[in-house]
Enzyme design. Structure first.
Site, PDB file in Angstrom:
ATOM      1  CE  LYS A 124      -4.358  -1.886   1.026  1.00 41.73           C
ATOM      2  NZ  LYS A 124      -4.793  -2.643   1.681  1.00 41.73           N
ATOM      3  CE  LYS A 162      -8.684 -15.749  -7.384  1.00 39.50           C
ATOM      4  NZ  LYS A 162      -8.665 -15.798  -6.989  1.00 39.50           N
ATOM      5  CE  LYS A 217     -14.394  -3.673  -7.762  1.00 40.96           C
ATOM      6  NZ  LYS A 217     -14.764  -3.345  -6.838  1.00 40.96           N
TER       7      LYS A 217
END
Ligand code: TRP
Length: 333
Positions: free
Chosen positions: A112, A195, A198
């Site tokens: 992050k 896969k 998002k």
């Protein structure tokens, strides 16, 4: 006694087919065997400063989608994290016991920081502490999370054990990652790689809330190739993905029909995609209409969320009472 499962749901997470046929179908089955707490992690999402409107809307949407997908508020406890302030209180206590070095070393934190160097706030740093409290507050022992959350679970065990050691008690239990079924169906994305998720972009995902028109558009744009050139040739991944999706939503006959066309090189991907889109629309119709119905039923939603908050609060309240006593926070009056 049933074992306790705790699972936090990111409040930004619109459900897609991958969730629906994967983790969520396991949640639905788990409810029968375990004492399940499913909550919307709205406090965690504050680390990215959503607008008040977005925050409240997404929390509501997530509740609606989980109910629509089969979470049963009678069997499980489904609640909103911020409805149980005991979690935040435990977070304060546990923060006294979480060290800068270990928090800075967490992989998710480092990712992050790299992604958003201008928003390295204390909430982000202590995200794993809050997550630990979500689990510890209910004495959860099983946590259905993916690989990316394993480290957070290890930290949860560290914090719980450290608390036990510091106060010389055997209070918090250890929680471990849990997969209800090993046979997780892999749902490929529409972008040809890996896969449905998002992180691979909206175009790769079919969301449960997508309208039939949107589903058709996305499927027609799915990545394919120029077609087979040899009989019975092995399918490249992008094409195998479309067949894998078909395996999930279409009938065996349909699947066989397109397998045959592929194998004798007369397949037209446009036809396959058209069929796939229609079958997806049919397969998801019940959950889509349930989402519609629930999102218009304020009364029911209120009732469900309130019931969840009450059940979660009962468990959390007991923990906080005991933790205060252990720590020595005892009322003078
Ligand atoms: N960190 C989890 C995620 O990103 C969400 C989460 C928050 C969670 N608290 C939790 C998951 C407690 C399991 C248990 O997906």
């Amino acid at each position: 006694m049933k074992e306790t499962v705790v699972s936090g749901i990111r409040s930004t997470g619109k459900l897609h087919l991958g969730n629906y046929y994967g983790a969520l179908s396991n949640f639905v089955k788990m409810q029968e065997e375990y004492n399940c707490f499913f909550f919307i992690a709205d406090l965690h999402s504050l680390t990215t400063h959503p607008t008040p409107g977005d925050l409240s809307r997404t929390v509501r949407d997530v509740v609606v989608e989980y109910l629509a997908a089969g979470i049963d508020p009678e069997k499980s406890t489904i609640y909103v994290q911020s409805d149980v302030p005991e979690v935040a209180e435990l977070y304060l206590y546990m923060n006294m016991n979480a060290y800068l070095g270990e928090l800075e070393r967490a992989t998710a934190f480092k990712d992050k920081v790299r992604a958003n160097p201008d928003n390295v706030n204390a909430g982000l740093l202590t995200y794993p502490v809050l997550m630990a409290c979500d689990i510890l507050i209910h004495h959860g022992t099983k946590v259905p999370v993916g690989k990316d959350q394993e480290q957070h679970l290890e930290m949860t065990r560290t914090f719980g054990n450290r608390f036990n050691r510091l106060y010389d008690v055997d209070y918090f239990k250890e929680a471990f990652a849990f997969s209800y079924s090993d046979k997780l169906v892999k749902i490929p994305g529409l972008d040809g790689n890996g896969k449905m998720g998002k992180s691979n972009g909206d175009a790769s995902c079919i969301y449960l809330s997508d309208t039939p028109e949107v589903i058709r558009k996305k499927v027609m744009r799915a990545v394919s190739d120029s077609g087979p050139t040899e009989m019975n040739q092995k399918k490249p991944e992008v094409i195998q993905n479309l067949f894998d999706l078909m395996k999930i939503v279409s009938t065996d006959d349909t699947l066989e029909h397109f397998e045959n066309l592929y194998n004798n090189c007369s397949i037209r991907y446009g036809d396959l995609k058209k069929q796939l889109a229609e079958d997806m629309i049919i397969a998801t119709e019940p959950v889509r209409s349930q989402i519609q119905a629930l999102s218009n039923d304020d009364e029911y939603l209120k009732k469900v969320v309130k019931l969840g908050a009450e059940k979660a609060a009962a468990s959390a309240h007991k923990t906080i009472r005991e933790v205060r006593e252990i720590i020595g926070i005892r009322k003078l009056y």
